[in-house]
Design a protein around this motif. Structure first.
Motif, PDB file in Angstrom:
ATOM      1  N   VAL A 111       0.853  -1.164  -0.077  1.00 43.67           N
ATOM      2  CA  VAL A 111       0.079   0.067   0.159  1.00 43.67           C
ATOM      3  C   VAL A 111       0.865   1.224  -0.093  1.00 43.67           C
ATOM      4  N   ASP A 112       1.674   1.251   0.766  1.00 41.31           N
ATOM      5  CA  ASP A 112       3.054   2.403   1.102  1.00 41.31           C
ATOM      6  C   ASP A 112       3.431   2.362  -0.431  1.00 41.31           C
ATOM      7  N   GLU A 113       3.786   1.643  -1.124  1.00 42.11           N
ATOM      8  CA  GLU A 113       4.514   1.639  -2.512  1.00 42.11           C
ATOM      9  C   GLU A 113       3.590   2.222  -3.413  1.00 42.11           C
ATOM     10  N   GLU A 114       2.444   1.655  -3.306  1.00 44.23           N
ATOM     11  CA  GLU A 114       1.367   2.044  -4.132  1.00 44.23           C
ATOM     12  C   GLU A 114       0.976   3.692  -4.088  1.00 44.23           C
ATOM     13  N   MET A 115       0.869   4.165  -2.835  1.00 49.51           N
ATOM     14  CA  MET A 115       0.682   5.470  -2.644  1.00 49.51           C
ATOM     15  C   MET A 115       1.672   6.313  -3.115  1.00 49.51           C
ATOM     16  N   GLU A 116       2.948   5.964  -2.944  1.00 50.64           N
ATOM     17  CA  GLU A 116       4.205   6.825  -3.573  1.00 50.64           C
ATOM     18  C   GLU A 116       3.988   6.761  -4.970  1.00 50.64           C
ATOM     19  N   GLU A 117       3.699   5.686  -5.721  1.00 52.38           N
ATOM     20  CA  GLU A 117       3.617   5.890  -7.241  1.00 52.38           C
ATOM     21  C   GLU A 117       2.495   6.705  -7.707  1.00 52.38           C
ATOM     22  N   GLN A 118       1.621   6.995  -6.686  1.00 51.08           N
ATOM     23  CA  GLN A 118       0.332   7.769  -7.119  1.00 51.08           C
ATOM     24  C   GLN A 118       0.703   9.248  -7.250  1.00 51.08           C
ATOM     25  N   LYS A 119       1.845   9.392  -6.096  1.00 53.91           N
ATOM     26  CA  LYS A 119       2.102  10.854  -6.010  1.00 53.91           C
ATOM     27  C   LYS A 119       2.991  11.397  -7.273  1.00 53.91           C
TER      28      LYS A 119
END
Length: 157
Positions: free
Chosen positions: A149-157
């Protein structure tokens, strides 16, 4: 008591063309929540749609409409549902915020999304499989999911 003829009743109803152009009536968040609770409690009790319908005297399709929130559930039907599922009526309202709070809509939506996922076959399978794991492995699975989830959120930023 005043009696009305069928013609009077029909003529007093607004025609479909007179009604405002509103999309299909939206489901009230509380009705959706109660429906999801019915579904979740039915699944927890291992009761099929047909068996629940037979137990409360309605069709399988009617139970589906209750669970989706498309049809509101009356107080007497909630009582019958609770009786059939052998749970207190209050269980259908668990997780709803106090009506006096101002955050009701947002909070209800968040709860409904979680319950909706848990009520899916995929959500149930995930929970059943995770519960088969040892507590140590479960915590590692949670850490892995959190990392994703953390990785996914970073990619979305």
């Amino acid at each position: 008591m005043k009696r009305y003829s069928a013609a009077q009743v029909r003529s007093s109803r607004p025609s479909r063309t007179e009604q405002p152009n509103v999309a299909v009536e939206s489901v009230h968040p509380v009705d959706r929540h109660v429906g999801q609770q019915i579904r979740m409690r039915r699944m927890q009790s291992n009761v099929s749609l047909g068996d629940l319908g037979a137990g409360i005297g309605v069709s399988l399709q009617q139970v589906q409409k209750y669970e989706s929130g498309k049809n509101r559930v009356s107080a007497s039907m909630l009582y019958e549902l609770a009786n059939c599922l052998k749970i207190p009526v209050s269980r259908f309202f668990e997780g709803l915020p106090d009506p006096e709070t101002t955050e009701e809509q947002q909070f209800t939506t968040e709860i409904d999304e979680k319950i909706a996922y848990i009520s899916t076959a995929q959500g149930r399978r995930l929970i059943e499989d995770v519960l088969l794991l040892s507590p140590r492995v479960r915590s590692r699975v949670v850490a892995l999911v959190s990392s994703l989830v953390d990785e996914e959120m970073e990619e979305q930023k």
